[in-house]
Design a protein around this motif. Structure first.
Motif, PDB file in Angstrom:
ATOM      1  N   GLU A 292       0.832  -1.211   0.000  1.00  0.00           N
ATOM      2  CA  GLU A 292       0.000   0.000   0.000  1.00  0.00           C
ATOM      3  C   GLU A 292       0.865   1.259   0.000  1.00  0.00           C
ATOM      4  O   GLU A 292       1.848   1.357   0.743  1.00  0.00           O
ATOM      5  N   GLU A 293       0.517   2.214  -0.856  1.00  0.00           N
ATOM      6  CA  GLU A 293       1.165   3.516  -0.925  1.00  0.00           C
ATOM      7  C   GLU A 293       0.083   4.591  -0.895  1.00  0.00           C
ATOM      8  O   GLU A 293      -1.114   4.280  -0.870  1.00  0.00           O
ATOM      9  N   GLN A 294       0.501   5.865  -0.885  1.00  0.00           N
ATOM     10  CA  GLN A 294      -0.459   6.967  -0.884  1.00  0.00           C
ATOM     11  C   GLN A 294      -0.148   7.958  -2.012  1.00  0.00           C
ATOM     12  O   GLN A 294       1.023   8.304  -2.235  1.00  0.00           O
ATOM     13  N   LEU A 295      -1.202   8.359  -2.676  1.00  0.00           N
ATOM     14  CA  LEU A 295      -1.124   9.450  -3.660  1.00  0.00           C
ATOM     15  C   LEU A 295      -1.847  10.640  -3.032  1.00  0.00           C
ATOM     16  O   LEU A 295      -3.029  10.549  -2.711  1.00  0.00           O
ATOM     17  N   THR A 296      -1.119  11.739  -2.850  1.00  0.00           N
ATOM     18  CA  THR A 296      -1.681  12.922  -2.195  1.00  0.00           C
ATOM     19  C   THR A 296      -1.823  14.060  -3.200  1.00  0.00           C
ATOM     20  O   THR A 296      -0.908  14.319  -3.990  1.00  0.00           O
ATOM     21  N   ALA A 297      -2.957  14.728  -3.154  1.00  0.00           N
ATOM     22  CA  ALA A 297      -3.192  15.925  -3.975  1.00  0.00           C
ATOM     23  C   ALA A 297      -3.437  17.092  -3.028  1.00  0.00           C
ATOM     24  O   ALA A 297      -4.303  17.017  -2.147  1.00  0.00           O
ATOM     25  N   GLU A 298      -2.670  18.165  -3.212  1.00  0.00           N
ATOM     26  CA  GLU A 298      -2.747  19.310  -2.296  1.00  0.00           C
ATOM     27  C   GLU A 298      -2.825  20.607  -3.090  1.00  0.00           C
ATOM     28  O   GLU A 298      -2.143  20.770  -4.104  1.00  0.00           O
ATOM     29  N   ILE A 299      -3.671  21.525  -2.645  1.00  0.00           N
ATOM     30  CA  ILE A 299      -3.726  22.838  -3.277  1.00  0.00           C
ATOM     31  C   ILE A 299      -2.384  23.534  -3.045  1.00  0.00           C
ATOM     32  O   ILE A 299      -1.935  23.687  -1.907  1.00  0.00           O
ATOM     33  N   ASP A 300      -1.725  23.923  -4.118  1.00  0.00           N
ATOM     34  CA  ASP A 300      -0.357  24.449  -4.068  1.00  0.00           C
ATOM     35  C   ASP A 300      -0.388  25.961  -3.850  1.00  0.00           C
ATOM     36  O   ASP A 300      -0.449  26.742  -4.803  1.00  0.00           O
ATOM     37  N   LEU A 301      -0.322  26.356  -2.592  1.00  0.00           N
ATOM     38  CA  LEU A 301      -0.445  27.774  -2.262  1.00  0.00           C
ATOM     39  C   LEU A 301       0.776  28.589  -2.670  1.00  0.00           C
ATOM     40  O   LEU A 301       0.656  29.771  -2.987  1.00  0.00           O
ATOM     41  N   MET A 302       1.942  27.982  -2.659  1.00  0.00           N
ATOM     42  CA  MET A 302       3.139  28.720  -3.070  1.00  0.00           C
ATOM     43  C   MET A 302       3.046  29.105  -4.549  1.00  0.00           C
ATOM     44  O   MET A 302       3.307  30.252  -4.925  1.00  0.00           O
ATOM     45  N   ASN A 303       2.646  28.149  -5.383  1.00  0.00           N
ATOM     46  CA  ASN A 303       2.474  28.461  -6.801  1.00  0.00           C
ATOM     47  C   ASN A 303       1.311  29.411  -7.028  1.00  0.00           C
ATOM     48  O   ASN A 303       1.361  30.275  -7.912  1.00  0.00           O
ATOM     49  N   VAL A 326      -6.031  15.872  -0.093  1.00  0.00           N
ATOM     50  CA  VAL A 326      -6.733  14.614  -0.016  1.00  0.00           C
ATOM     51  C   VAL A 326      -5.745  13.494  -0.309  1.00  0.00           C
ATOM     52  O   VAL A 326      -4.845  13.661  -1.143  1.00  0.00           O
ATOM     53  N   GLU A 327      -5.911  12.354   0.376  1.00  0.00           N
ATOM     54  CA  GLU A 327      -5.027  11.203   0.169  1.00  0.00           C
ATOM     55  C   GLU A 327      -5.821  10.034  -0.413  1.00  0.00           C
ATOM     56  O   GLU A 327      -6.940   9.768   0.023  1.00  0.00           O
ATOM     57  N   VAL A 328      -5.211   9.363  -1.372  1.00  0.00           N
ATOM     58  CA  VAL A 328      -5.827   8.184  -2.005  1.00  0.00           C
ATOM     59  C   VAL A 328      -4.888   6.993  -1.785  1.00  0.00           C
ATOM     60  O   VAL A 328      -3.693   7.108  -2.024  1.00  0.00           O
ATOM     61  N   LYS A 329      -5.446   5.880  -1.338  1.00  0.00           N
ATOM     62  CA  LYS A 329      -4.645   4.675  -1.148  1.00  0.00           C
ATOM     63  C   LYS A 329      -4.340   4.022  -2.498  1.00  0.00           C
ATOM     64  O   LYS A 329      -5.227   3.907  -3.349  1.00  0.00           O
ATOM     65  N   VAL A 330      -3.123   3.593  -2.681  1.00  0.00           N
ATOM     66  CA  VAL A 330      -2.736   2.838  -3.866  1.00  0.00           C
ATOM     67  C   VAL A 330      -2.409   1.428  -3.395  1.00  0.00           C
ATOM     68  O   VAL A 330      -1.372   1.190  -2.763  1.00  0.00           O
TER      69      VAL A 330
END
Length: 333
Positions: A292-303, A326-330
């Protein structure tokens, strides 16, 4: 022998005469020095600038250099005066914000130097001196007019931002609120209020607050909370879809998103939400060692901050918000 003695006496007399002449010239030069060089002038209605430069190169060069230094002298005094009048009640003294405001004060003091007057010049054997002044009344009149023009411009941008926010065009609204603050960046240590819808509105404080609230309202979700596939098999781009929403569940466009995969390197970790707020997942190869791994998507405030504005103060407002992710399990089978 007598001839040599006479020549020695004559030459000694010439030397003494020359020394006496030079001393007299130096005394005359010192007497001709203007009062403004002997004692720096002080007047309640004016700032005075004195520029000194070596007489190197042509006259036009060192005269212009002396003028530049005289105006820089004026600017430094104005900057010191404005700083002493400022209490920085609008900004936090953290992360270099005070230094940013100080740099704006310095820039502002240079911008308002129009109206300076040439008064006098003087020179000796080595240096050239230039003497200028600036009316305090004229300076503050120009400053007040520029501030009024800035508030008028900022008010228009603020109202445009309000209209875009009402239409759920939040990213455009953030751009406009940031532009409002940027227009007023020279007045962050002062009151910058306008009457909007019959109410007195602090444009800087209100724009800052609205930028923060808009970013805090952004949420990011995935259309599935896990990915299940054969171990070692690559996952194609767009296998999963993410969406950026506002508090009213409207899709938010043009928001930068950064991905992170715990199982390895992503070929493309950056994306931007579409017109409807959708973001496709990046392609990656799943780990062959972990189940199991995690794929994370985050709003990029610096950009987001970099894309919105070049204004460092506004960027810090954006960057210091807590980004939603948000995190998604792989899961590897």
């Amino acid at each position: 022998m007598l001839k040599y003695i006479l020549l020695l006496i004559l030459s000694t007399g010439l030397v003494l005469s020359s020394c006496s002449s030079k001393k007299k010239q130096a005394e005359l030069l010192e007497m001709s020095k203007p009062v403004w060089l002997k004692e720096r002038p002080i007047h309640p209605n004016y700032w005075y600038g004195i520029g000194i430069t070596p007489k190197v190169g042509g006259a036009m060069f060192f005269e212009e250099k002396a003028k530049e230094r005289a105006l820089a002298d004026l600017s430094k005094q104005i900057s010191t005066q404005i700083s002493s009048e400022s209490d920085f009640y609008k900004v936090e003294d953290t992360n270099g914000v005070r230094e940013y405001i100080q740099s704006r004060i310095k820039a502002t003091s240079s911008e308002f130097l129009e109206g300076y007057e040439y008064l006098d010049k003087w020179q000796d054997d080595k240096n050239y001196y230039a003497y200028y002044r600036l009316s305090k009344q004229e300076f503050y009149a120009r400053k007040a007019q520029r501030k009024a023009d800035a508030i008028s411009n900022a008010t228009l941008k603020f109202q445009q931002a309000q209209a875009k926010e009402a239409l759920h065009e939040h990213r455009v609204a953030i751009d406009l609120y940031a532009a409002c603050m940027d227009v007023l960046s020279g007045y962050m240590n002062e009151e910058a209020a306008a009457t909007i819808d019959g109410e007195k509105t602090d444009l800087i404080a209100e724009s800052k607050d609205r930028i923060s609230k808009l970013i805090q309202s952004f949420d990011i979700k995935a259309d599935n909370d896990q990915i299940v596939s054969l171990s070692g098999s690559p996952v194609k781009e767009g296998y999963l879809q993410f969406s950026v929403y506002d508090a009213s569940a409207h899709g938010v466009s043009n928001v930068p998103v950064r991905f992170h995969y715990s199982g390895g390197y992503l070929m493309n970790e950056l994306a931007k939400s579409s017109e409807k707020g959708h973001v496709a997942s990046p392609a990656f190869k799943k780990s062959t060692t972990k189940t199991e791994e995690q794929l994370t998507a985050e709003i990029d405030l610096m950009n987001l901050g970099r894309q919105v504005t070049k204004n460092l103060y506004v960027r810090k407002i954006i960057e210091k918000q807590k980004p939603n992710k948000v995190e998604v399990k792989v899961i590897n089978q």
